[in-house]
Design an enzyme around this catalytic site. Structure first.
Site, PDB file in Angstrom:
ATOM      1  N   ARG A  27       0.788  -1.233   0.000  1.00  0.00           N
ATOM      2  CA  ARG A  27       0.000   0.000   0.000  1.00  0.00           C
ATOM      3  C   ARG A  27       0.822   1.286   0.000  1.00  0.00           C
ATOM      4  O   ARG A  27       0.278   2.364  -0.064  1.00  0.00           O
ATOM      5  CB  ARG A  27      -0.926   0.005   1.226  1.00  0.00           C
ATOM      6  CG  ARG A  27      -2.138  -0.882   1.055  1.00  0.00           C
ATOM      7  CD  ARG A  27      -3.021  -0.334  -0.052  1.00  0.00           C
ATOM      8  NE  ARG A  27      -4.139  -1.195  -0.325  1.00  0.00           N
ATOM      9  CZ  ARG A  27      -5.347  -1.065   0.225  1.00  0.00           C
ATOM     10  NH1 ARG A  27      -5.564  -0.130   1.109  1.00  0.00           N
ATOM     11  NH2 ARG A  27      -6.305  -1.889  -0.105  1.00  0.00           N
ATOM     12  N   HIS A  36      14.874 -10.531   6.250  1.00  0.00           N
ATOM     13  CA  HIS A  36      15.596 -11.060   5.095  1.00  0.00           C
ATOM     14  C   HIS A  36      15.395 -10.074   3.932  1.00  0.00           C
ATOM     15  O   HIS A  36      14.489 -10.245   3.134  1.00  0.00           O
ATOM     16  CB  HIS A  36      15.007 -12.442   4.751  1.00  0.00           C
ATOM     17  CG  HIS A  36      15.780 -13.213   3.734  1.00  0.00           C
ATOM     18  ND1 HIS A  36      15.910 -14.578   3.797  1.00  0.00           N
ATOM     19  CD2 HIS A  36      16.447 -12.840   2.625  1.00  0.00           C
ATOM     20  CE1 HIS A  36      16.632 -15.005   2.768  1.00  0.00           C
ATOM     21  NE2 HIS A  36      16.964 -13.968   2.045  1.00  0.00           N
ATOM     22  N   GLU A  88      19.261 -12.000   7.557  1.00  0.00           N
ATOM     23  CA  GLU A  88      19.665 -13.089   6.687  1.00  0.00           C
ATOM     24  C   GLU A  88      19.613 -12.652   5.233  1.00  0.00           C
ATOM     25  O   GLU A  88      18.862 -11.742   4.875  1.00  0.00           O
ATOM     26  CB  GLU A  88      18.781 -14.325   6.916  1.00  0.00           C
ATOM     27  CG  GLU A  88      17.305 -14.076   6.748  1.00  0.00           C
ATOM     28  CD  GLU A  88      16.444 -15.289   7.051  1.00  0.00           C
ATOM     29  OE1 GLU A  88      16.759 -16.045   7.978  1.00  0.00           O
ATOM     30  OE2 GLU A  88      15.431 -15.451   6.355  1.00  0.00           O
ATOM     31  N   HIS A 105      12.509 -22.704   8.171  1.00  0.00           N
ATOM     32  CA  HIS A 105      11.764 -22.815   6.914  1.00  0.00           C
ATOM     33  C   HIS A 105      10.609 -23.778   7.048  1.00  0.00           C
ATOM     34  O   HIS A 105      10.789 -24.945   7.367  1.00  0.00           O
ATOM     35  CB  HIS A 105      12.622 -23.210   5.714  1.00  0.00           C
ATOM     36  CG  HIS A 105      12.271 -22.367   4.528  1.00  0.00           C
ATOM     37  ND1 HIS A 105      11.125 -22.574   3.784  1.00  0.00           N
ATOM     38  CD2 HIS A 105      12.843 -21.258   4.026  1.00  0.00           C
ATOM     39  CE1 HIS A 105      11.051 -21.632   2.864  1.00  0.00           C
ATOM     40  NE2 HIS A 105      12.065 -20.814   2.987  1.00  0.00           N
ATOM     41  N   GLY A 139       8.614 -17.402   9.992  1.00  0.00           N
ATOM     42  CA  GLY A 139       7.876 -16.266   9.466  1.00  0.00           C
ATOM     43  C   GLY A 139       6.507 -16.613   8.928  1.00  0.00           C
ATOM     44  O   GLY A 139       5.484 -16.302   9.529  1.00  0.00           O
TER      45      GLY A 139
HETATM   46  N1  PXP Z   1      15.392 -19.176   7.250  1.00  0.00           N
HETATM   47  C1  PXP Z   1      15.675 -18.670   6.039  1.00  0.00           C
HETATM   48  C2  PXP Z   1      17.097 -18.672   5.611  1.00  0.00           C
HETATM   49  C3  PXP Z   1      14.669 -18.134   5.214  1.00  0.00           C
HETATM   50  O1  PXP Z   1      14.981 -17.635   4.020  1.00  0.00           O
HETATM   51  C4  PXP Z   1      13.354 -18.115   5.690  1.00  0.00           C
HETATM   52  C5  PXP Z   1      12.269 -17.501   4.847  1.00  0.00           C
HETATM   53  O2  PXP Z   1      12.563 -16.164   4.595  1.00  0.00           O
HETATM   54  C6  PXP Z   1      13.092 -18.655   6.971  1.00  0.00           C
HETATM   55  C7  PXP Z   1      14.132 -19.180   7.723  1.00  0.00           C
HETATM   56  C8  PXP Z   1      11.716 -18.684   7.544  1.00  0.00           C
HETATM   57  O3  PXP Z   1      10.909 -19.528   6.783  1.00  0.00           O
HETATM   58  P1  PXP Z   1       9.341 -19.472   6.940  1.00  0.00           P
HETATM   59  O4  PXP Z   1       8.899 -18.125   6.443  1.00  0.00           O
HETATM   60  O5  PXP Z   1       8.849 -20.592   6.072  1.00  0.00           O
HETATM   61  O6  PXP Z   1       9.017 -19.672   8.387  1.00  0.00           O
END
Ligand code: PXP
Length: 238
Positions: free
Chosen positions: A18, A43, A70, A190, A213
């Protein structure tokens, strides 16, 4: 107890859709900490479609627990990290156009690059972590490049969890033992969620931190941020 670092990229994605500063990333970071999170992760990707490089100074100022930045260590990224000195930097070998990170480092092929990059970050007082698949040679390689920690790429674990969780976690258990033996700290991230997180933490010894995330921010739509953070903190108990 495993620390929970909340990746707030998805919040930035909503904000960016937005143009105004709403939701406010800084407020969300502060609230996550207030609700008990032990860290905040962002990130910033090269196209800045989620967190932006310009978000970093304000977050560095307010995050009292641990700021983890990251990303792929391209020169622009490294310059920003060295300038703002987060507590931890997680190196990820993701392509600029990747939807999300989908593989760990080849620590043998990229050995000299990783040695130099990690040494530079460590000299600036930044703890380093590198994104890694659960493959023993890669863990041994991680030790050789001098990183403080590894972050297990848990996408395949999460993907196979429903089919056979014991089989899905097996490579991580084995590589976790090796990492512990080599004195490497262990992070993981992840596709972790309230269904698969606790089993991972109970199976892999000494997971210091998980970075989550997508599922957490999605759950917050249903349960609210405060309640959701408490749910994930609860799942982080080994
Ligand atoms: N670790 C790394 C290196 C990532 O790139 C991500 C996603 O940005 C995550 C952890 C977190 O993953 P998720 O969003 O699936 O929880």
């Amino acid at each position: 107890m495993t620390n929970l670092s909340i990746n707030i990229n998805k919040v930035a994605l909503i904000r960016n859709s937005r143009g105004a500063n709403y939701p406010d990333l800084v407020k969300v970071a502060k609230d996550c900490e207030k609700f008990g999170a032990q860290g905040i992760t962002i990130h910033p990707r090269p196209d800045e479609r989620h967190a932006r490089y310009s978000d970093v100074p304000a977050l560095k100022k307010v995050v009292k627990t641990e700021l983890n930045i990251e990303g792929n260590p391209i020169s622009k990224f490294l310059k920003m990290v060295l300038k703002h000195k987060p507590h931890q930097c997680t190196l990820v070998p993701d392509a600029p156009d990747a939807i999300t990170s989908d593989a760990g480092w080849d620590t043998i092929k990229h050995k000299s690059f990783l040695i130099d990059t990690i040494a530079e970050l460590k000299a600036a007082g930044i703890r380093t972590s590198i994104f890694i698949d659960p493959v023993e040679e890669m863990i041994e390689g991680a030790k050789e490049v001098g990183t403080d920690r590894i972050e297990f790429y848990t996408g395949p674990y999460a993907h196979n969890f429903a089919k056979n969780k014991k089989k899905a976690v097996k490579p991580y258990v084995k590589c976790g033992k090796l990492a512990n033996k080599l004195g490497l700290g262990i992070n993981a991230g992840h596709d972790l969620n309230t269904t698969n997180l606790n089993y991972f933490i109970k199976s892999v010894e000494n997971v210091a931190e998980v970075s989550i995330g997508h599922a957490l921010i999605t759950d917050a739509i249903y349960y609210g941020l405060h309640h959701t953070v408490l749910m994930y903190l609860n799942a982080c108990r080994g």
